[in-house]
Structures are given as structure tokens and as C-alpha cells.
Design a protein around this motif. Structure first.
Motif, PDB file in Angstrom:
ATOM      1  N   MET A   1       1.150  -1.201   0.055  1.00  0.00           N
ATOM      2  CA  MET A   1       0.021  -0.088   0.020  1.00  0.00           C
ATOM      3  C   MET A   1       0.775   1.119   0.045  1.00  0.00           C
ATOM      4  SD  MET A   1      -3.036   1.182   2.558  1.00  0.00           S
ATOM      5  CE  MET A   1      -4.176   1.670   1.827  1.00  0.00           C
ATOM      6  N   SER A   2       0.657   2.285  -0.695  1.00  0.00           N
ATOM      7  CA  SER A   2       1.231   3.472  -0.992  1.00  0.00           C
ATOM      8  C   SER A   2       0.718   4.435  -0.203  1.00  0.00           C
ATOM      9  CB  SER A   2       1.376   3.725  -2.365  1.00  0.00           C
ATOM     10  OG  SER A   2       1.805   5.095  -2.707  1.00  0.00           O
ATOM     11  N   LYS A   3       1.306   5.571   0.120  1.00  0.00           N
ATOM     12  CA  LYS A   3       0.777   6.744   0.925  1.00  0.00           C
ATOM     13  C   LYS A   3      -0.064   7.483  -0.116  1.00  0.00           C
ATOM     14  CE  LYS A   3       4.778   9.813   0.786  1.00  0.00           C
ATOM     15  NZ  LYS A   3       5.764  10.528   1.663  1.00  0.00           N
ATOM     16  N   TYR A   4       0.231   7.458  -1.442  1.00  0.00           N
ATOM     17  CA  TYR A   4      -0.440   8.251  -2.461  1.00  0.00           C
ATOM     18  C   TYR A   4      -1.900   7.480  -2.853  1.00  0.00           C
ATOM     19  CZ  TYR A   4       3.090  11.877  -2.046  1.00  0.00           C
ATOM     20  OH  TYR A   4       3.728  12.762  -1.752  1.00  0.00           O
ATOM     21  N   ASP A   5      -2.052   6.135  -2.390  1.00  0.00           N
ATOM     22  CA  ASP A   5      -3.291   5.347  -2.928  1.00  0.00           C
ATOM     23  C   ASP A   5      -4.591   6.153  -2.961  1.00  0.00           C
ATOM     24  OD1 ASP A   5      -1.885   3.247  -3.683  1.00  0.00           O
ATOM     25  OD2 ASP A   5      -2.398   1.898  -1.793  1.00  0.00           O
ATOM     26  N   PRO A   6      -4.823   7.021  -1.850  1.00  0.00           N
ATOM     27  CA  PRO A   6      -5.934   7.761  -2.203  1.00  0.00           C
ATOM     28  C   PRO A   6      -6.033   8.881  -3.121  1.00  0.00           C
ATOM     29  CG  PRO A   6      -5.397   7.810   0.171  1.00  0.00           C
ATOM     30  CD  PRO A   6      -4.287   7.350  -0.645  1.00  0.00           C
ATOM     31  N   LEU A   7      -4.821   9.435  -3.548  1.00  0.00           N
ATOM     32  CA  LEU A   7      -4.712   9.940  -4.882  1.00  0.00           C
ATOM     33  C   LEU A   7      -4.957   9.264  -5.934  1.00  0.00           C
ATOM     34  CD1 LEU A   7      -4.171  12.928  -6.115  1.00  0.00           C
ATOM     35  CD2 LEU A   7      -1.770  12.432  -5.933  1.00  0.00           C
ATOM     36  N   TRP A   8      -4.178   8.351  -6.224  1.00  0.00           N
ATOM     37  CA  TRP A   8      -4.106   7.534  -7.319  1.00  0.00           C
ATOM     38  C   TRP A   8      -5.606   7.065  -7.686  1.00  0.00           C
ATOM     39  CZ3 TRP A   8      -0.217   9.828  -7.804  1.00  0.00           C
ATOM     40  CH2 TRP A   8       1.058   9.483  -7.462  1.00  0.00           C
ATOM     41  N   ASN A   9      -6.307   6.615  -6.528  1.00  0.00           N
ATOM     42  CA  ASN A   9      -7.797   6.173  -6.606  1.00  0.00           C
ATOM     43  C   ASN A   9      -8.449   7.300  -7.289  1.00  0.00           C
ATOM     44  OD1 ASN A   9      -7.703   3.291  -6.211  1.00  0.00           O
ATOM     45  ND2 ASN A   9      -7.373   3.929  -3.984  1.00  0.00           N
ATOM     46  N   TRP A  10      -8.373   8.452  -6.701  1.00  0.00           N
ATOM     47  CA  TRP A  10      -9.167   9.662  -7.075  1.00  0.00           C
ATOM     48  C   TRP A  10      -8.936  10.058  -8.639  1.00  0.00           C
ATOM     49  CZ3 TRP A  10      -8.523  14.279  -9.339  1.00  0.00           C
ATOM     50  CH2 TRP A  10      -9.768  15.324  -9.072  1.00  0.00           C
ATOM     51  N   VAL A  11      -7.416   9.758  -9.021  1.00  0.00           N
ATOM     52  CA  VAL A  11      -7.285  10.060 -10.449  1.00  0.00           C
ATOM     53  C   VAL A  11      -8.106   9.051 -11.509  1.00  0.00           C
ATOM     54  CG1 VAL A  11      -5.401  10.175 -12.126  1.00  0.00           C
ATOM     55  CG2 VAL A  11      -5.102  11.363  -9.726  1.00  0.00           C
ATOM     56  N   LYS A  12      -7.862   7.790 -10.842  1.00  0.00           N
ATOM     57  CA  LYS A  12      -8.488   6.843 -11.804  1.00  0.00           C
ATOM     58  C   LYS A  12     -10.278   7.133 -11.580  1.00  0.00           C
ATOM     59  CE  LYS A  12      -9.238   1.785 -11.835  1.00  0.00           C
ATOM     60  NZ  LYS A  12      -9.148   0.530 -11.477  1.00  0.00           N
ATOM     61  N   GLU A  13     -10.684   7.265 -10.848  1.00  0.00           N
ATOM     62  CA  GLU A  13     -12.114   7.718 -10.898  1.00  0.00           C
ATOM     63  C   GLU A  13     -12.442   8.956 -11.533  1.00  0.00           C
ATOM     64  OE1 GLU A  13     -13.651   7.345  -6.687  1.00  0.00           O
ATOM     65  OE2 GLU A  13     -12.489   5.319  -6.609  1.00  0.00           O
ATOM     66  N   ASN A  14     -11.735   9.917 -11.634  1.00  0.00           N
ATOM     67  CA  ASN A  14     -12.013  11.090 -12.236  1.00  0.00           C
ATOM     68  C   ASN A  14     -12.423  10.744 -13.757  1.00  0.00           C
ATOM     69  OD1 ASN A  14     -10.841  13.369 -13.975  1.00  0.00           O
ATOM     70  ND2 ASN A  14     -11.047  14.367 -12.121  1.00  0.00           N
ATOM     71  N   GLY A  15     -11.456   9.739 -14.464  1.00  0.00           N
ATOM     72  CA  GLY A  15     -11.685   9.466 -15.671  1.00  0.00           C
ATOM     73  C   GLY A  15     -11.359  10.375 -16.839  1.00  0.00           C
ATOM     74  N   THR A  16     -11.185  11.583 -16.562  1.00  0.00           N
ATOM     75  CA  THR A  16     -10.689  12.521 -17.649  1.00  0.00           C
ATOM     76  C   THR A  16      -9.464  12.285 -18.162  1.00  0.00           C
ATOM     77  OG1 THR A  16     -11.852  14.284 -16.044  1.00  0.00           O
ATOM     78  CG2 THR A  16     -10.575  15.036 -18.031  1.00  0.00           C
ATOM     79  N   ASP A  17      -9.435  12.362 -19.518  1.00  0.00           N
ATOM     80  CA  ASP A  17      -8.139  12.085 -20.415  1.00  0.00           C
ATOM     81  C   ASP A  17      -6.864  12.988 -19.879  1.00  0.00           C
ATOM     82  OD1 ASP A  17      -9.441  10.312 -21.761  1.00  0.00           O
ATOM     83  OD2 ASP A  17      -9.454  11.697 -23.685  1.00  0.00           O
ATOM     84  N   SER A  18      -7.135  14.177 -19.598  1.00  0.00           N
ATOM     85  CA  SER A  18      -6.110  14.787 -18.872  1.00  0.00           C
ATOM     86  C   SER A  18      -6.606  16.183 -18.064  1.00  0.00           C
ATOM     87  CB  SER A  18      -5.043  15.409 -20.039  1.00  0.00           C
ATOM     88  OG  SER A  18      -5.784  16.342 -21.063  1.00  0.00           O
ATOM     89  N   PHE A  19      -5.862  16.493 -16.934  1.00  0.00           N
ATOM     90  CA  PHE A  19      -6.171  17.496 -16.213  1.00  0.00           C
ATOM     91  C   PHE A  19      -5.218  17.920 -15.183  1.00  0.00           C
ATOM     92  CE2 PHE A  19      -7.011  13.303 -14.247  1.00  0.00           C
ATOM     93  CZ  PHE A  19      -6.788  13.595 -12.963  1.00  0.00           C
ATOM     94  N   LYS A  20      -5.410  18.997 -14.402  1.00  0.00           N
ATOM     95  CA  LYS A  20      -4.169  19.537 -13.549  1.00  0.00           C
ATOM     96  C   LYS A  20      -4.739  19.797 -12.275  1.00  0.00           C
ATOM     97  CE  LYS A  20      -1.535  22.516 -16.442  1.00  0.00           C
ATOM     98  NZ  LYS A  20      -1.095  23.955 -16.607  1.00  0.00           N
ATOM     99  N   LEU A  21      -3.988  19.389 -11.233  1.00  0.00           N
ATOM    100  CA  LEU A  21      -4.366  19.485  -9.834  1.00  0.00           C
ATOM    101  C   LEU A  21      -3.410  20.370  -9.084  1.00  0.00           C
ATOM    102  CD1 LEU A  21      -5.465  15.946  -8.559  1.00  0.00           C
ATOM    103  CD2 LEU A  21      -7.052  17.833  -9.176  1.00  0.00           C
ATOM    104  N   THR A  22      -3.622  21.240  -8.314  1.00  0.00           N
ATOM    105  CA  THR A  22      -2.896  22.035  -7.631  1.00  0.00           C
ATOM    106  C   THR A  22      -2.157  21.177  -6.327  1.00  0.00           C
ATOM    107  OG1 THR A  22      -4.359  23.107  -6.100  1.00  0.00           O
ATOM    108  CG2 THR A  22      -4.204  24.231  -8.029  1.00  0.00           C
ATOM    109  N   TYR A  23      -1.173  21.852  -5.865  1.00  0.00           N
ATOM    110  CA  TYR A  23      -0.485  21.052  -4.936  1.00  0.00           C
ATOM    111  C   TYR A  23      -1.519  21.055  -3.631  1.00  0.00           C
ATOM    112  CZ  TYR A  23       4.339  21.568  -6.851  1.00  0.00           C
ATOM    113  OH  TYR A  23       5.344  21.642  -7.850  1.00  0.00           O
ATOM    114  N   ALA A  24      -2.124  22.002  -3.573  1.00  0.00           N
ATOM    115  CA  ALA A  24      -3.168  22.059  -2.157  1.00  0.00           C
ATOM    116  C   ALA A  24      -4.390  21.147  -2.535  1.00  0.00           C
ATOM    117  CB  ALA A  24      -3.790  23.452  -2.109  1.00  0.00           C
ATOM    118  N   GLU A  25      -4.744  20.984  -3.613  1.00  0.00           N
ATOM    119  CA  GLU A  25      -5.789  20.135  -3.812  1.00  0.00           C
ATOM    120  C   GLU A  25      -5.212  18.390  -3.765  1.00  0.00           C
ATOM    121  OE1 GLU A  25      -8.603  21.977  -7.488  1.00  0.00           O
ATOM    122  OE2 GLU A  25      -6.501  21.285  -8.179  1.00  0.00           O
TER     123      GLU A  25
END
Length: 67
Positions: A1-25
Motif C-alpha cells: 500500500m502506497s501513501k498516495y493510494d487515495p490520490l491514485w484512486n481519485w485520479v482513476k475515478e476522475n476518468g478525464t483524459d488529462s487534467f491538472k491539480l494544484t499542490y493544495a488539491e
């Protein structure tokens, strides 16, 4: 389990082809501050069908792209 798993899951569920997130997000989604280790952990994202594109220190953003 990675400390970034919550982020990776969020990215996968987003489903958009490309997007940007801020460091704060990213910190809010991941539940931890983004640090230099992100550069190592970003390789894990390929298992979720995405990759990290440009990281802008000036704009404090990270681009994500579907592979």
C-alpha cells in the motif's frame, strides 16, 4: 500500500483524459503534504492507467494524463 493510494484512486475515478491539480488539491485528496518523495511514487500511477505529466513549481500544479 502506497501513501498516495487515495490520490491514485481519485485520479482513476476522475476518468478525464488529462487534467491538472494544484499542490493544495493533491494534499487534500491524499491527506498528506506533497513532498519530494512524490517524484518516486508517481511511477505507481501507471497501474491505474495514468501518468504524471508536467509538474510546475511556479504554478504549483501537477498535470495528469491517461495512457
Amino acid at each position: 500500500m502506497s501513501k498516495y493510494d487515495p490520490l491514485w484512486n481519485w485520479v482513476k475515478e476522475n476518468g478525464t483524459d488529462s487534467f491538472k491539480l494544484t499542490y493544495a488539491e493533491i494534499e487534500e485528496i491524499a491527506g498528506l503534504p506533497i513532498d519530494h518523495s512524490f517524484l518516486t511514487y508517481k511511477k505507481e500511477l501507471s497501474a491505474y492507467g495514468y501518468k504524471v505529466g508536467k509538474i510546475s513549481m511556479k504554478e504549483q500544479t501537477v498535470a495528469f494524463e491517461k495512457v
